[in-house]
Design an enzyme around this catalytic site. Structure first.
Site, PDB file in Angstrom:
ATOM      1  N   THR A   1       0.613  -0.571  -7.116  1.00 34.01           N
ATOM      2  CA  THR A   1      -0.288  -0.707  -8.265  1.00 34.01           C
ATOM      3  C   THR A   1      -0.035   0.407  -9.276  1.00 34.01           C
ATOM      4  O   THR A   1       0.008   0.168 -10.493  1.00 34.01           O
ATOM      5  CB  THR A   1      -1.750  -0.664  -7.793  1.00 34.01           C
ATOM      6  OG1 THR A   1      -1.952  -1.665  -6.783  1.00 34.01           O
ATOM      7  CG2 THR A   1      -2.699  -0.928  -8.952  1.00 34.01           C
ATOM      8  N   TRP A   2       0.137   1.607  -8.775  1.00 33.25           N
ATOM      9  CA  TRP A   2       0.414   2.756  -9.641  1.00 33.25           C
ATOM     10  C   TRP A   2       1.727   2.575 -10.387  1.00 33.25           C
ATOM     11  O   TRP A   2       1.800   2.772 -11.613  1.00 33.25           O
ATOM     12  CB  TRP A   2       0.438   4.015  -8.784  1.00 33.25           C
ATOM     13  CG  TRP A   2       0.529   5.307  -9.534  1.00 33.25           C
ATOM     14  CD1 TRP A   2       0.190   5.545 -10.840  1.00 33.25           C
ATOM     15  CD2 TRP A   2       0.978   6.562  -9.003  1.00 33.25           C
ATOM     16  NE1 TRP A   2       0.402   6.861 -11.150  1.00 33.25           N
ATOM     17  CE2 TRP A   2       0.876   7.518 -10.050  1.00 33.25           C
ATOM     18  CE3 TRP A   2       1.424   6.969  -7.760  1.00 33.25           C
ATOM     19  CZ2 TRP A   2       1.228   8.841  -9.884  1.00 33.25           C
ATOM     20  CZ3 TRP A   2       1.776   8.302  -7.593  1.00 33.25           C
ATOM     21  CH2 TRP A   2       1.683   9.228  -8.638  1.00 33.25           C
TER      22      TRP A   2
ATOM     23  N   SER B   1      -3.791   3.553   4.637  1.00 33.92           N
ATOM     24  CA  SER B   1      -4.119   2.765   3.446  1.00 33.92           C
ATOM     25  C   SER B   1      -4.106   1.274   3.757  1.00 33.92           C
ATOM     26  O   SER B   1      -4.971   0.521   3.297  1.00 33.92           O
ATOM     27  CB  SER B   1      -3.120   3.091   2.324  1.00 33.92           C
ATOM     28  OG  SER B   1      -3.485   2.433   1.132  1.00 33.92           O
TER      29      SER B   1
ATOM     30  N   HIS C   1       6.753  -7.659  -2.470  1.00 31.98           N
ATOM     31  CA  HIS C   1       6.793  -7.000  -1.170  1.00 31.98           C
ATOM     32  C   HIS C   1       7.903  -7.590  -0.300  1.00 31.98           C
ATOM     33  O   HIS C   1       8.045  -7.224   0.868  1.00 31.98           O
ATOM     34  CB  HIS C   1       5.456  -7.150  -0.440  1.00 31.98           C
ATOM     35  CG  HIS C   1       4.314  -6.442  -1.108  1.00 31.98           C
ATOM     36  ND1 HIS C   1       4.437  -5.164  -1.598  1.00 31.98           N
ATOM     37  CD2 HIS C   1       3.031  -6.831  -1.364  1.00 31.98           C
ATOM     38  CE1 HIS C   1       3.279  -4.791  -2.134  1.00 31.98           C
ATOM     39  NE2 HIS C   1       2.419  -5.777  -1.997  1.00 31.98           N
TER      40      HIS C   1
ATOM     41  N   LYS D   1      -8.160   6.383  -2.511  1.00 36.05           N
ATOM     42  CA  LYS D   1      -8.064   7.826  -2.742  1.00 36.05           C
ATOM     43  C   LYS D   1      -6.706   8.247  -3.306  1.00 36.05           C
ATOM     44  O   LYS D   1      -6.623   9.137  -4.144  1.00 36.05           O
ATOM     45  CB  LYS D   1      -8.340   8.592  -1.450  1.00 36.05           C
ATOM     46  CG  LYS D   1      -9.774   8.475  -0.966  1.00 36.05           C
ATOM     47  CD  LYS D   1     -10.002   9.361   0.245  1.00 36.05           C
ATOM     48  CE  LYS D   1     -11.451   9.314   0.690  1.00 36.05           C
ATOM     49  NZ  LYS D   1     -11.703  10.197   1.867  1.00 36.05           N
ATOM     50  N   GLY D   2      -5.639   7.633  -2.819  1.00 33.52           N
ATOM     51  CA  GLY D   2      -4.318   7.974  -3.317  1.00 33.52           C
ATOM     52  C   GLY D   2      -3.877   9.374  -2.970  1.00 33.52           C
ATOM     53  O   GLY D   2      -3.079   9.984  -3.688  1.00 33.52           O
TER      54      GLY D   2
ATOM     55  N   ARG E   1       6.188   5.305   0.725  1.00 28.68           N
ATOM     56  CA  ARG E   1       5.183   6.330   1.020  1.00 28.68           C
ATOM     57  C   ARG E   1       5.340   6.728   2.478  1.00 28.68           C
ATOM     58  O   ARG E   1       5.808   5.925   3.288  1.00 28.68           O
ATOM     59  CB  ARG E   1       3.792   5.746   0.770  1.00 28.68           C
ATOM     60  CG  ARG E   1       2.643   6.728   0.768  1.00 28.68           C
ATOM     61  CD  ARG E   1       1.352   5.990   0.463  1.00 28.68           C
ATOM     62  NE  ARG E   1       0.222   6.903   0.303  1.00 28.68           N
ATOM     63  CZ  ARG E   1      -1.020   6.504   0.083  1.00 28.68           C
ATOM     64  NH1 ARG E   1      -1.297   5.210  -0.014  1.00 28.68           N
ATOM     65  NH2 ARG E   1      -2.002   7.395  -0.055  1.00 28.68           N
TER      66      ARG E   1
ATOM     67  N   LYS F   1       0.802  -1.224   0.000  1.00 23.62           N
ATOM     68  CA  LYS F   1       0.000   0.000   0.000  1.00 23.62           C
ATOM     69  C   LYS F   1       0.835   1.275   0.000  1.00 23.62           C
ATOM     70  O   LYS F   1       0.513   2.250   0.673  1.00 23.62           O
ATOM     71  CB  LYS F   1      -0.989   0.018   1.176  1.00 23.62           C
ATOM     72  CG  LYS F   1      -1.877  -1.212   1.266  1.00 23.62           C
ATOM     73  CD  LYS F   1      -2.575  -1.528  -0.057  1.00 23.62           C
ATOM     74  CE  LYS F   1      -3.518  -0.426  -0.479  1.00 23.62           C
ATOM     75  NZ  LYS F   1      -4.077  -0.663  -1.854  1.00 23.62           N
TER      76      LYS F   1
ATOM     77  N   TYR G   1       6.394   8.169  -3.123  1.00 20.62           N
ATOM     78  CA  TYR G   1       5.029   8.357  -3.603  1.00 20.62           C
ATOM     79  C   TYR G   1       4.663   9.836  -3.685  1.00 20.62           C
ATOM     80  O   TYR G   1       4.094  10.300  -4.679  1.00 20.62           O
ATOM     81  CB  TYR G   1       4.071   7.624  -2.656  1.00 20.62           C
ATOM     82  CG  TYR G   1       2.624   7.633  -3.060  1.00 20.62           C
ATOM     83  CD1 TYR G   1       2.098   6.623  -3.858  1.00 20.62           C
ATOM     84  CD2 TYR G   1       1.768   8.640  -2.621  1.00 20.62           C
ATOM     85  CE1 TYR G   1       0.760   6.614  -4.221  1.00 20.62           C
ATOM     86  CE2 TYR G   1       0.429   8.647  -2.976  1.00 20.62           C
ATOM     87  CZ  TYR G   1      -0.068   7.630  -3.775  1.00 20.62           C
ATOM     88  OH  TYR G   1      -1.399   7.626  -4.124  1.00 20.62           O
TER      89      TYR G   1
END
Length: 308
Positions: free
Chosen positions: A43-44, A140, A109, A270-271, A132, A39, A203
């Site tokens: 994914t991004w 998240s 991960h 939401k990111g 992040r 998290k 991030y």
């Protein structure tokens, strides 16, 4: 969870496959591996890297990119899911690895210490690590793990976490692939020691100035954007296509399950940067601040906690 090499891993079946990956995965010089704590933008980055790598192959224009019809986790193979024997999800068999087109794209991960030695020693194999800030990561993860409370047979296997319960476990490092700070710092130190091997991405920086950091990624994987591509707006097309707002709208990301049996839409919330401020109590903020200062002291690593 199972503790191994000072980190916590998912239960027996997934842990067994992680060990097999550590022992049997053979990296190639052209391999590109996205590493992250859960998290933190995986994914991004999966979508961005796939778009960068595949933009010049001529097989599909941008408006026909597989990103528009396949979930990012189906486009980038996760090391933990490769079936080296005794795997759980078995997204890909070990015998199929050599048939993947070059460059092979993987995500994981797994902490640095647990990676296959072939990944660490292969000269050309490169690692892109995304992190992040710990506050937003925590929120998240809390949301995500509370959505993943059933197994593939539809049985509830986890009790939903309260925010306070999760905070105590997270603070002590008793989370999947935790402790968080040790995971991040190990890759950070590797990026300092060998910047041609490990690219460290934040991030928050990627959100603030995606163009600069997309160019960093493209340069790192030796697929730089040409001046002609920049003038045609290729970078902006990739940014827009892979944005969380766009990806959330795609039918492929709104419906169904991924290979792990998790709802695809669970990967797109939401990111935002700084959303944690709506969740943490003042005592929690104080404790997390102290922990962050303690863990990061002397590393040179800092985090941006609020969007500016």
């Amino acid at each position: 969870m199972i503790q191994y090499q000072s980190f916590w891993f998912p239960g027996y079946r997934l842990f067994k496959n992680t060990l097999k990956s550590q022992k049997h995965f053979k990296a190639k010089d052209t391999d590109l591996i996205i590493a992250s704590h859960p998290k933190t933008g995986t994914t991004w980055l999966n979508a961005l890297l796939f778009a960068i790598v595949n933009r010049d192959n001529g097989n599909h224009p941008m408006n026909e990119s597989p990103i528009l019809s396949q979930h990012p986790h189906h486009l980038v193979n996760r090391l933990e899911d490769v079936n080296f024997g005794g795997g759980f999800f078995n997204q890909l068999s070990s015998s199929q690895l050599d048939d993947l087109p070059s460059p092979r794209l993987f995500s994981t991960h797994i902490p640095y210490v647990t990676l296959s030695e072939s990944i660490k020693t292969c000269d050309g194999c490169r690692i892109l690590y995304i992190c992040r800030n710990p506050f937003d990561t925590f929120v998240s993860q809390w949301h995500f793990y509370n959505k993943v409370v059933i197994d593939l047979d539809g049985e509830q296997t986890l009790k939903p976490y309260t925010f306070e319960q999760f905070f105590e476990d997270w603070f002590e490092g008793r989370i999947l692939f935790g402790p968080f700070f040790e995971h991040v710092i190990d890759y950070w130190m590797q990026s300092l020691a060998n910047p041609k091997k490990v690219l460290f991405l934040k991030y928050e920086d990627l959100k603030e100035n995606p163009t600069i950091h997309l160019k960093r990624i493209a340069d790192f994987v030796e697929m730089p954007f040409s001046l002609e591509e920049e003038s045609r707006g290729v970078i902006r097309e990739i940014i827009d296509m892979c944005s969380i707002n766009n990806m959330k709208k795609l039918d492929v990301n709104k419906n169904g399950l991924n290979y792990s049996g998790v709802e695809k839409k669970a990967y797109f919330r939401k990111g935002e940067v700084g959303g944690w401020i709506n969740y943490f109590t003042p005592p929690m903020i104080e404790r997390m601040d102290r922990l962050m200062q303690q863990k990061l002291q002397g590393t040179g690593l800092t985090f941006k906690l609020i969007s500016e």
